[in-house]
Design a protein around this motif. Structure first.
Motif, PDB file in Angstrom:
ATOM      1  N   PRO A  49       0.816  -1.221   0.000  1.00  0.00           N
ATOM      2  CA  PRO A  49       0.000   0.000   0.000  1.00  0.00           C
ATOM      3  C   PRO A  49       0.852   1.274   0.000  1.00  0.00           C
ATOM      4  O   PRO A  49       1.965   1.282   0.536  1.00  0.00           O
ATOM      5  N   SER A  50       0.299   2.320  -0.597  1.00  0.00           N
ATOM      6  CA  SER A  50       1.069   3.554  -0.803  1.00  0.00           C
ATOM      7  C   SER A  50       1.199   4.407   0.455  1.00  0.00           C
ATOM      8  O   SER A  50       1.686   5.539   0.377  1.00  0.00           O
ATOM      9  N   GLY A  51       0.804   3.864   1.608  1.00  0.00           N
ATOM     10  CA  GLY A  51       1.002   4.592   2.867  1.00  0.00           C
ATOM     11  C   GLY A  51       2.329   4.204   3.512  1.00  0.00           C
ATOM     12  O   GLY A  51       2.682   4.703   4.578  1.00  0.00           O
ATOM     13  N   ILE A  52       3.090   3.343   2.861  1.00  0.00           N
ATOM     14  CA  ILE A  52       4.266   2.721   3.491  1.00  0.00           C
ATOM     15  C   ILE A  52       5.373   3.727   3.831  1.00  0.00           C
ATOM     16  O   ILE A  52       6.165   3.493   4.738  1.00  0.00           O
ATOM     17  N   PHE A  53       5.422   4.841   3.100  1.00  0.00           N
ATOM     18  CA  PHE A  53       6.495   5.807   3.377  1.00  0.00           C
ATOM     19  C   PHE A  53       6.175   6.734   4.551  1.00  0.00           C
ATOM     20  O   PHE A  53       7.002   7.543   4.934  1.00  0.00           O
ATOM     21  N   ARG A  54       4.972   6.633   5.093  1.00  0.00           N
ATOM     22  CA  ARG A  54       4.604   7.463   6.246  1.00  0.00           C
ATOM     23  C   ARG A  54       4.750   6.583   7.480  1.00  0.00           C
ATOM     24  O   ARG A  54       3.989   5.613   7.653  1.00  0.00           O
ATOM     25  N   GLN A  55       5.735   6.916   8.312  1.00  0.00           N
ATOM     26  CA  GLN A  55       6.142   6.025   9.409  1.00  0.00           C
ATOM     27  C   GLN A  55       5.006   5.616  10.346  1.00  0.00           C
ATOM     28  O   GLN A  55       4.978   4.513  10.860  1.00  0.00           O
ATOM     29  N   SER A  56       4.041   6.525  10.557  1.00  0.00           N
ATOM     30  CA  SER A  56       3.033   6.195  11.561  1.00  0.00           C
ATOM     31  C   SER A  56       1.797   5.511  10.955  1.00  0.00           C
ATOM     32  O   SER A  56       0.841   5.231  11.671  1.00  0.00           O
ATOM     33  N   THR A  57       1.823   5.256   9.659  1.00  0.00           N
ATOM     34  CA  THR A  57       0.657   4.629   9.017  1.00  0.00           C
ATOM     35  C   THR A  57       0.791   3.109   9.024  1.00  0.00           C
ATOM     36  O   THR A  57       1.841   2.573   8.676  1.00  0.00           O
ATOM     37  N   ARG A  58      -0.285   2.433   9.431  1.00  0.00           N
ATOM     38  CA  ARG A  58      -0.298   0.973   9.337  1.00  0.00           C
ATOM     39  C   ARG A  58      -0.863   0.601   7.956  1.00  0.00           C
ATOM     40  O   ARG A  58      -1.821   1.226   7.493  1.00  0.00           O
ATOM     41  N   ASN A  59      -0.249  -0.380   7.321  1.00  0.00           N
ATOM     42  CA  ASN A  59      -0.647  -0.749   5.953  1.00  0.00           C
ATOM     43  C   ASN A  59      -1.151  -2.182   5.925  1.00  0.00           C
ATOM     44  O   ASN A  59      -0.520  -3.078   6.491  1.00  0.00           O
ATOM     45  N   ILE A  60      -2.278  -2.370   5.249  1.00  0.00           N
ATOM     46  CA  ILE A  60      -2.874  -3.712   5.187  1.00  0.00           C
ATOM     47  C   ILE A  60      -3.018  -4.158   3.735  1.00  0.00           C
ATOM     48  O   ILE A  60      -3.482  -3.393   2.882  1.00  0.00           O
ATOM     49  N   ILE A  61      -2.623  -5.404   3.477  1.00  0.00           N
ATOM     50  CA  ILE A  61      -2.917  -6.041   2.183  1.00  0.00           C
ATOM     51  C   ILE A  61      -4.100  -6.965   2.466  1.00  0.00           C
ATOM     52  O   ILE A  61      -3.972  -7.945   3.195  1.00  0.00           O
ATOM     53  N   GLY A  62      -5.261  -6.619   1.912  1.00  0.00           N
ATOM     54  CA  GLY A  62      -6.510  -7.285   2.298  1.00  0.00           C
ATOM     55  C   GLY A  62      -6.741  -8.631   1.617  1.00  0.00           C
ATOM     56  O   GLY A  62      -6.001  -9.028   0.699  1.00  0.00           O
ATOM     57  N   ASN A  63      -7.795  -9.299   2.056  1.00  0.00           N
ATOM     58  CA  ASN A  63      -8.142 -10.629   1.537  1.00  0.00           C
ATOM     59  C   ASN A  63      -8.489 -10.643   0.047  1.00  0.00           C
ATOM     60  O   ASN A  63      -8.367 -11.661  -0.629  1.00  0.00           O
ATOM     61  N   GLY A  64      -8.921  -9.485  -0.489  1.00  0.00           N
ATOM     62  CA  GLY A  64      -9.318  -9.431  -1.900  1.00  0.00           C
ATOM     63  C   GLY A  64      -8.142  -9.343  -2.858  1.00  0.00           C
ATOM     64  O   GLY A  64      -8.310  -9.411  -4.082  1.00  0.00           O
ATOM     65  N   VAL A  65      -6.939  -9.194  -2.293  1.00  0.00           N
ATOM     66  CA  VAL A  65      -5.739  -9.014  -3.122  1.00  0.00           C
ATOM     67  C   VAL A  65      -5.199 -10.374  -3.569  1.00  0.00           C
ATOM     68  O   VAL A  65      -5.375 -11.379  -2.881  1.00  0.00           O
ATOM     69  N   VAL A  66      -4.553 -10.408  -4.739  1.00  0.00           N
ATOM     70  CA  VAL A  66      -3.788 -11.592  -5.150  1.00  0.00           C
ATOM     71  C   VAL A  66      -2.311 -11.238  -5.016  1.00  0.00           C
ATOM     72  O   VAL A  66      -1.845 -10.268  -5.598  1.00  0.00           O
ATOM     73  N   LEU A  67      -1.607 -11.999  -4.198  1.00  0.00           N
ATOM     74  CA  LEU A  67      -0.240 -11.636  -3.813  1.00  0.00           C
ATOM     75  C   LEU A  67       0.786 -12.594  -4.411  1.00  0.00           C
ATOM     76  O   LEU A  67       0.679 -13.811  -4.241  1.00  0.00           O
ATOM     77  N   ASP A  68       1.778 -12.017  -5.080  1.00  0.00           N
ATOM     78  CA  ASP A  68       2.870 -12.831  -5.613  1.00  0.00           C
ATOM     79  C   ASP A  68       4.076 -12.683  -4.686  1.00  0.00           C
ATOM     80  O   ASP A  68       4.682 -11.601  -4.605  1.00  0.00           O
ATOM     81  N   PRO A  69       4.460 -13.767  -3.981  1.00  0.00           N
ATOM     82  CA  PRO A  69       5.575 -13.663  -3.022  1.00  0.00           C
ATOM     83  C   PRO A  69       6.886 -13.235  -3.688  1.00  0.00           C
ATOM     84  O   PRO A  69       7.688 -12.537  -3.064  1.00  0.00           O
ATOM     85  N   VAL A  70       7.067 -13.626  -4.956  1.00  0.00           N
ATOM     86  CA  VAL A  70       8.313 -13.279  -5.648  1.00  0.00           C
ATOM     87  C   VAL A  70       8.393 -11.761  -5.862  1.00  0.00           C
ATOM     88  O   VAL A  70       9.406 -11.113  -5.574  1.00  0.00           O
ATOM     89  N   VAL A  71       7.277 -11.195  -6.322  1.00  0.00           N
ATOM     90  CA  VAL A  71       7.239  -9.741  -6.538  1.00  0.00           C
ATOM     91  C   VAL A  71       7.325  -9.021  -5.189  1.00  0.00           C
ATOM     92  O   VAL A  71       8.000  -7.995  -5.055  1.00  0.00           O
ATOM     93  N   PHE A  72       6.686  -9.606  -4.183  1.00  0.00           N
ATOM     94  CA  PHE A  72       6.688  -9.008  -2.847  1.00  0.00           C
ATOM     95  C   PHE A  72       8.122  -8.903  -2.315  1.00  0.00           C
ATOM     96  O   PHE A  72       8.538  -7.858  -1.814  1.00  0.00           O
ATOM     97  N   LYS A  73       8.873  -9.976  -2.462  1.00  0.00           N
ATOM     98  CA  LYS A  73      10.259  -9.983  -1.960  1.00  0.00           C
ATOM     99  C   LYS A  73      11.069  -8.885  -2.666  1.00  0.00           C
ATOM    100  O   LYS A  73      11.813  -8.138  -2.034  1.00  0.00           O
ATOM    101  N   LYS A  74      10.892  -8.799  -3.983  1.00  0.00           N
ATOM    102  CA  LYS A  74      11.628  -7.773  -4.755  1.00  0.00           C
ATOM    103  C   LYS A  74      11.260  -6.369  -4.263  1.00  0.00           C
ATOM    104  O   LYS A  74      12.110  -5.491  -4.137  1.00  0.00           O
TER     105      LYS A  74
END
Ligand code: GDP
Ligand code: IMO
Ligand code: MG
Length: 427
Positions: free
Chosen positions: A57-82
């Motif tokens: 999520p695009s809130g990641i650069f704001r230190q005090s923001t919590r970021n959630i990747i929700g259940n509706g997302v399709v997540l690729d671990p390879v892309v995530f690691k990169k």
């Protein structure tokens, strides 16, 4: 009880969602992605550096923001690691302030191969997919045979993974593509090990607790409403619900908790991939727009198709999403045009003039009916709405009048600071 605001694209994606989520993030305790996956490319720019996020999520650069990747997302671990690796140098606390739903679907390497093979088999009628495995992963989810992020915590994970890849290999046998499976498998399993180090949670509980606690929450859409699986220009769409309702199912939020719906659009239109685009400019003006707007895909680098703004399709998106505020992006790109065109209606092949999107959007020949407005035709160096050239104010007023929703934010460049708020004056 707090409300969840939703920010989403009203066109065919790439409206500038990443930039605005980053701009708004300090006002929110939580930023959450609810659909899509690495097909998204959300660009943020500040301190002279450009960042492109795909799944985080695009809130990641704001230190005090919590970021959630929700259940509706399709997540690729390879892309995530990169992605995480590329953020390493910025010392972001991703182990602490990033939460991933155990119920998010897992993109496995055979999904990417299937995406490629299906597109290849379609030939001329290909969707123009980003080839990130989105369609095949959602297919397995709906087909009730997919893997989910939470499965990686099970000691049966490798077995389940092998079972699903065996099914995929059978399909791939009849499709003509080559690949190096041992390499893809090792890369995937390494990335899965990496993913295990993160906070894998029941995000629907987390987010509803945040709502109860009175936290402010922003749901970040991916793609755009005209790429929605139900309401987009089917079959030239993505495989998820990109509209407001998707935030409910993709995060586990009840509809009554939805607050503001921010609809974001470019001052013109772009589309990447195949499919209908009524106002597309296949001429020098289109070339000029692409060059001026640097319209090349953030995920694939493909040139984006460009054209004038399209009111009937924007009205449709506003209707489906229940948009309460509009944000207009890339106003600066139109500075080069002495005249700006706005498509206010469609003329169909039988001569009918309409504001409605025809069912046969793909096969119907649509001729846009344009209203011409005078352009400001000079560089925008503006700090507030008071510095706007008259022609820009007239353009905004005209759009607001047509769309019947207030335009409360104007973006005049890619940087965080090139953002101008506009007090609500109409509606
Ligand atoms: P997203 O997918 O909706 O987040 O949008 P993308 O990041 O794919 O594409 C938007 C592009 O436009 C990015 O390159 C941004 O840096 C850039 N951008 C955003 N807002 C503006 C603006 O107001 N003016 C200009 N010139 N570029 C912008
Ligand atoms: P963001 O979040 C623009 C398009 C692809 C293709 C179609 C299907 O950055 O706005 P898929 O890979 O989902 O199977 O592709 O959708 N597409 C996007 N276009 N921005 C995006 O995301 C897109 N995500 C998918 O080009 O036409
Ligand atoms: Mg994008």
């Amino acid at each position: 009880m707090a409300k969840v605001d939703v920010l989403l694209g009203l066109q065919w994606g790439d409206e500038g969602k990443g930039k605005i989520v980053d701009v708004l993030a300090p006002k929110y305790d939580v930023v959450a992605r609810f659909q899509g996956g690495p097909n998204a490319g959300h660009t943020l720019e500040f301190d002279g550096i450009k960042h492109v996020l795909h799944q985080i999520p695009s809130g990641i650069f704001r230190q005090s923001t919590r970021n959630i990747i929700g259940n509706g997302v399709v997540l690729d671990p390879v892309v995530f690691k990169k992605e995480i690796d590329s953020l390493q140098k910025y010392n972001l606390n991703t182990r602490e302030n990033l939460f991933i739903s155990k119920k998010a679907s897992l993109i496995i390497p055979t999904h990417r191969l299937l995406d490629q093979a299906y597109e290849q088999a379609k030939g001329e009628s290909k969707i123009g997919s980003t080839l990130k495995g989105i369609g095949p992963t959602y297919q397995d989810k709906i087909g009730r045979q997919g893997l989910r992020v939470g499965d990686i915590l099970s000691d049966k994970f490798t077995e389940r993974f092998k079972h699903l890849t065996t099914l995929h290999f059978k399909i791939l046998e009849n499709l003509n593509i080559t690949y190096n499976w041992p390499e893809l498998e090792v890369q995937f399993l390494e990335a899965v090990n990496f993913l295990r180090q993160f906070k894998l949670v029941e995000s629907e509980y987390l987010i509803n607790q945040e709502i109860k606690n009175g936290s402010s929450i922003l749901a970040e859409g991916a793609q755009g409403s005209l790429l929605d699986i139900d309401f987009g220009s089917y079959p030239f769409v993505t495989s998820s619900n990109t509209v407001t309702a998707g935030a409910c199912t993709g995060l586990g939020i009840a509809p009554r908790y939805i607050g503001e719906v921010f609809g974001i659009f470019k001052a013109y239109s772009t589309r990447v991939g195949s499919g209908p685009f009524p106002t597309e400019l296949l001429n020098e003006e289109g070339e000029l727009m692409r060059k001026q707007g640097n319209e090349f895909g953030s995920t694939t680098g493909r040139p984006r198709r460009c054209g004038w703004i399209d009111i009937p399709s924007l009205k449709y998106s506003i209707m489906i999403n229940g948009v309460t505020q509009l944000f207009m992006m890339k106003a600066d790109v139109l500075s080069i045009f002495p005249t700006i065109k706005v498509c206010t209606q469609y003329k169909l092949a039988d001569g009918t003039i309409t504001e409605a999107l025809p069912y046969e959007l793909v096969n119907e020949k649509i001729t846009p009916v344009y209203k011409e407005l005078k352009g400001w035709n000079r560089t925008l160096s503006v700090k507030s709405i008071h510095d706007f050239p008259d022609e820009l104010t007239q353009y905004i007023d005209f759009l607001e009048d047509q769309l019947e929703v207030p335009i409360t934010l104007i973006s005049t460049g890619p940087d965080r600071i090139q953002t101008i708020y506009r007090p609500v004056s109409v509606v």
